[in-house]
Motif scaffolding. Structure first.
Motif, mmCIF file in Angstrom:
data_model
loop_
_atom_site.group_PDB
_atom_site.id
_atom_site.type_symbol
_atom_site.label_atom_id
_atom_site.label_comp_id
_atom_site.label_asym_id
_atom_site.label_seq_id
_atom_site.Cartn_x
_atom_site.Cartn_y
_atom_site.Cartn_z
ATOM 1 N N THR A 107 4.355 -7.890 -6.424
ATOM 2 C CA THR A 107 3.350 -7.478 -5.421
ATOM 3 C C THR A 107 3.401 -5.945 -4.749
ATOM 4 O O THR A 107 2.471 -5.339 -4.973
ATOM 5 N N ARG A 110 2.525 -3.540 -7.657
ATOM 6 C CA ARG A 110 0.957 -3.610 -7.802
ATOM 7 C C ARG A 110 0.017 -3.278 -6.762
ATOM 8 O O ARG A 110 -1.052 -3.026 -7.229
ATOM 9 N N SER A 111 0.583 -3.159 -5.601
ATOM 10 C CA SER A 111 -0.543 -2.974 -4.488
ATOM 11 C C SER A 111 0.041 -2.186 -3.319
ATOM 12 O O SER A 111 -1.008 -1.953 -2.479
ATOM 13 N N LEU A 162 -1.741 -9.469 -10.511
ATOM 14 C CA LEU A 162 -2.072 -9.726 -9.273
ATOM 15 C C LEU A 162 -3.430 -10.163 -8.763
ATOM 16 O O LEU A 162 -3.548 -11.134 -7.829
#
Length: 200
Positions: A107, A110-111, A162
């Motif tokens: 996470t 990806r974020s 995600l």
């Protein structure tokens, strides 16, 4: 096994442990929201001498790239850049279930801006690898469409985790099934469409 071989193996293991420790601390710093990753900051965090960190990772890009490589290692041995077209589907289950195993780190990757910095540190290698493994599949497309098709295949190979997990509650295994179907469908289309542009 002779003493030289044993000593050499021990040295290599210690090097691998040091490299992993540095990369783990880079990941931890990024998880704390740090954007100012530097050799000095990592040395302060790890207690490893700054010159040693430079020896393993000569510049900031290498430092971030090392952290990105470490994320793949933590996810599992099957999580890697593809080496053949078959890997586009053959590594999906390992990749997406591996992402599940390290969900907080995935996470982060990806974020967050920190994760993006880690991913972008290896972007040249990523583009080179995916371009090579998709070259045969896209070779008949008009020149301007080859990059589009390659980018989409790369995205399906790693990126949907995600969104599909958060929005649909899917597991890594389910995401691997869905993306495998999508990649196989696209590859079949590429084989059958010849030189017709993607807009057809």
């Amino acid at each position: 096994m002779d003493e030289d071989t044993t000593a050499s193996g021990t040295r290599e293991r210690k090097k691998d442990e040091t490299r992993a420790r540095i990369a783990d601390d880079v990941i931890a710093l990024m998880a704390e929201g740090r954007l100012d990753i530097s050799h000095d900051l990592v040395a302060e965090r790890t207690g490893i001498a700054r010159r040693t960190i430079y020896r393993y990772f000569p510049d900031r890009q290498e430092l971030l790239g090392g952290a990105s490589t470490r994320v793949r290692e933590l996810a599992g041995p099957g999580v890697r850049f593809p080496e053949s077209e078959a890997d586009l589907t053959g590594t999906l289950l390992d990749t997406y279930t591996g992402f599940d195993r390290i969900a907080p780190i995935t996470t982060l990757m990806r974020s967050t801006p920190q994760g993006r910095a880690m991913r972008m540190a290896q972007n040249d290698m990523r583009v080179e690898r995916y371009t090579a493994v998709t070259a045969d599949a896209v070779k008949d497309l008009p020149q301007e469409d080859r990059k589009l098709a390659t980018a989409l295949l790369q995205m399906l190979h790693t990126t949907p985790w995600l969104e599909m997990r958060d929005h649909w509650g899917l597991t890594g295994e389910e995401i691997a099934r869905a993306t495998g179907w999508a990649i196989r469908t696209l590859l079949a289309d590429l084989r059958s469409r010849g030189d017709r542009p993607l807009s057809d």
